[in-house]
Design a protein around this motif. Structure first.
Motif, short mmCIF file in Angstrom:
data_model
loop_
_atom_site.label_atom_id
_atom_site.label_comp_id
_atom_site.label_asym_id
_atom_site.label_seq_id
_atom_site.Cartn_x
_atom_site.Cartn_y
_atom_site.Cartn_z
N MET A 1 0.81 -1.17 -0.08
CA MET A 1 -0.04 0.01 0.05
C MET A 1 0.99 1.23 0.00
SD MET A 1 -3.23 0.93 0.27
CE MET A 1 -4.29 -0.17 1.07
N ASP A 2 0.70 1.93 -1.37
CA ASP A 2 1.30 3.39 -1.22
C ASP A 2 0.53 4.32 -0.11
OD1 ASP A 2 3.13 5.62 -1.77
OD2 ASP A 2 1.71 5.88 -3.66
N ILE A 3 1.23 5.36 0.64
CA ILE A 3 0.59 5.87 1.58
C ILE A 3 0.09 7.21 1.11
CG2 ILE A 3 0.96 7.79 3.54
CD1 ILE A 3 2.96 5.85 4.64
N ARG A 4 0.72 7.72 -0.01
CA ARG A 4 0.42 9.00 -0.69
C ARG A 4 -0.42 8.97 -2.15
NH1 ARG A 4 5.21 13.11 1.01
NH2 ARG A 4 5.51 12.46 3.14
N MET A 5 -1.69 8.67 -2.27
CA MET A 5 -2.17 8.55 -3.30
C MET A 5 -3.34 9.54 -3.52
SD MET A 5 -2.56 4.39 -3.78
CE MET A 5 -3.42 4.04 -2.24
N PRO A 6 -3.95 9.94 -4.55
CA PRO A 6 -4.90 10.96 -4.87
C PRO A 6 -6.31 10.48 -4.32
CG PRO A 6 -4.43 10.04 -6.68
CD PRO A 6 -3.43 9.65 -5.78
N GLY A 7 -7.13 11.46 -3.76
CA GLY A 7 -8.52 10.90 -3.19
C GLY A 7 -8.25 10.01 -1.78
N VAL A 8 -8.71 9.10 -1.58
CA VAL A 8 -8.65 8.11 -0.28
C VAL A 8 -7.09 7.72 -0.37
CG1 VAL A 8 -9.45 6.18 0.76
CG2 VAL A 8 -11.06 7.45 -0.30
N GLY A 9 -6.34 7.89 0.42
CA GLY A 9 -4.79 7.56 0.44
C GLY A 9 -4.61 6.16 1.27
N GLY A 10 -3.52 5.84 1.24
CA GLY A 10 -3.17 4.60 2.15
C GLY A 10 -3.46 4.44 3.22
N ILE A 11 -3.42 5.33 3.94
CA ILE A 11 -4.04 5.34 5.46
C ILE A 11 -5.47 4.93 5.71
CG2 ILE A 11 -4.02 6.70 7.77
CD1 ILE A 11 -1.46 8.21 6.85
N GLU A 12 -6.30 5.81 5.21
CA GLU A 12 -7.61 5.57 5.11
C GLU A 12 -8.03 4.10 4.63
OE1 GLU A 12 -11.48 5.52 6.19
OE2 GLU A 12 -9.91 6.68 6.97
N ALA A 13 -7.30 3.80 3.44
CA ALA A 13 -7.57 2.68 2.90
C ALA A 13 -7.00 1.46 3.78
CB ALA A 13 -6.71 2.40 1.51
N THR A 14 -5.99 1.67 4.31
CA THR A 14 -5.70 0.60 5.27
C THR A 14 -6.47 0.33 6.52
OG1 THR A 14 -3.07 1.02 4.91
CG2 THR A 14 -3.53 0.03 6.92
N ARG A 15 -7.05 1.57 7.03
CA ARG A 15 -8.16 1.51 7.99
C ARG A 15 -9.27 0.63 7.51
NH1 ARG A 15 -8.01 6.36 9.05
NH2 ARG A 15 -6.49 6.49 10.76
N ARG A 16 -9.90 1.02 6.56
CA ARG A 16 -11.21 0.43 5.90
C ARG A 16 -10.82 -1.26 5.63
NH1 ARG A 16 -13.40 4.72 1.32
NH2 ARG A 16 -13.18 6.49 2.58
N ILE A 17 -9.47 -1.41 5.20
CA ILE A 17 -9.32 -2.91 5.04
C ILE A 17 -8.98 -3.81 6.33
CG2 ILE A 17 -7.43 -4.44 4.15
CD1 ILE A 17 -6.94 -2.21 1.91
N THR A 18 -8.59 -3.26 7.22
CA THR A 18 -8.21 -3.76 8.47
C THR A 18 -9.42 -3.53 9.55
OG1 THR A 18 -6.89 -2.05 9.57
CG2 THR A 18 -5.75 -3.64 8.26
N ALA A 19 -10.47 -2.94 9.40
CA ALA A 19 -11.30 -2.59 10.22
C ALA A 19 -12.13 -3.82 10.54
CB ALA A 19 -12.25 -1.60 9.84
N SER A 20 -12.61 -4.95 9.61
CA SER A 20 -13.45 -5.67 9.84
C SER A 20 -12.85 -6.88 10.64
CB SER A 20 -14.07 -6.34 8.40
OG SER A 20 -14.56 -7.54 8.53
N PRO A 21 -13.46 -7.66 11.56
CA PRO A 21 -13.02 -8.59 12.26
C PRO A 21 -12.52 -9.70 11.59
CG PRO A 21 -14.85 -7.61 13.45
CD PRO A 21 -14.87 -6.98 12.07
N ALA A 22 -13.22 -9.87 10.33
CA ALA A 22 -13.18 -10.94 9.38
C ALA A 22 -11.84 -10.82 8.22
CB ALA A 22 -14.30 -11.25 8.59
#
Length: 223
Positions: free
Chosen positions: A55-76
């Motif tokens: 995951m690149d951190i600096r990307m336009p729009g939704v960056g890597g940090i928010e994307a990481t948060r969304r991906i890892t948020a689910s218990p599954a």
């Protein structure tokens, strides 16, 4: 042979293509997809179920940090996130780790380092070399606004030995080094680590180290 499935998320075409070539050259690694930004990465993870996301951190729009948060948020969630960055002490790295990333890798890493990082993260082991782990987590702790006093009720009922192991993990020691310090078998340490992660509800050793600093078990510059 078990194949580790990898998703590459970066807004630069050359970076995506370069990493794809390098990883696909490894017999046990397979790039199953590419994402151009954070939104695309989240969608591709749901669609392709990769084991590891670069995951690149600096990307336009939704960056890597928010994307990481969304991906890892689910218990599954099962995908591990390996953050790509240009600088080893990029302030965004700390935010990414708090968001759920399992570690970070410099974009100028060699093919061997890249492949090794993916394998280590996929296995849930410590990605970073001990000296880098210690510096990184200590700096993360310094930059965080979380109180440094010990927090009761967040230990997950760890035993005295498990607490000791957690402290050593946070100081950047590998399983073998912890085994040497405690004069026990390395397999015993692995068992302790597994129990610590289960009791604390954490994904991997990186998150365990962060937990140790956030709860005051370990302080920057010492234990």
């Amino acid at each position: 042979m078990t194949t580790t499935r990898v998703l590459i998320a970066d807004d630069q075409v050359m970076v995506r293509q370069g990493f794809t070539v390098l990883l696909n050259a490894e017999p046990d690694l397979e790039v199953v997809g590419q994402a151009v930004d954070g939104v695309d990465a989240v969608a591709k993870v749901a669609e392709l179920a990769p084991d590891v996301v670069l995951m690149d951190i600096r990307m336009p729009g939704v960056g890597g940090i928010e994307a990481t948060r969304r991906i890892t948020a689910s218990p599954a969630a099962t995908a591990k996130v390996l953050v790509l960055t240009t600088f080893d002490l990029d302030e965004y790295v700390y935010e990414a780790l708090r968001a759920g990333a399992s570690g970070f890798l410099l974009k100028d890493a060699s093919a061997t380092e890249l492949a090794h990082a993916v394998r280590v993260v996929a296995a849930g082991e410590a990605l970073l070399a001990p000296n880098i782990t210690k510096r990184l987590i200590a700096e993360f702790s310094r930059m965080s606004d979380v109180p440094r006093s010990p927090v009761k009720g967040r230990s997950g009922n760890l035993t005295e030995r498990e607490t000791e192991v957690l402290s050593l993990i946070a100081q950047g020691l590998s399983n073998a080094e912890i085994a040497g310090c405690l004069v026990v078998a390395e397999q015993t340490v692995k068992t302790h680590v597994s129990r610590i992660l289960v009791k604390l509800g954490l994904r991997d050793r990186t998150q365990a180290a962060i937990h140790a600093y956030e709860t005051g078990l370990v302080r920057p510059g010492g234990s």
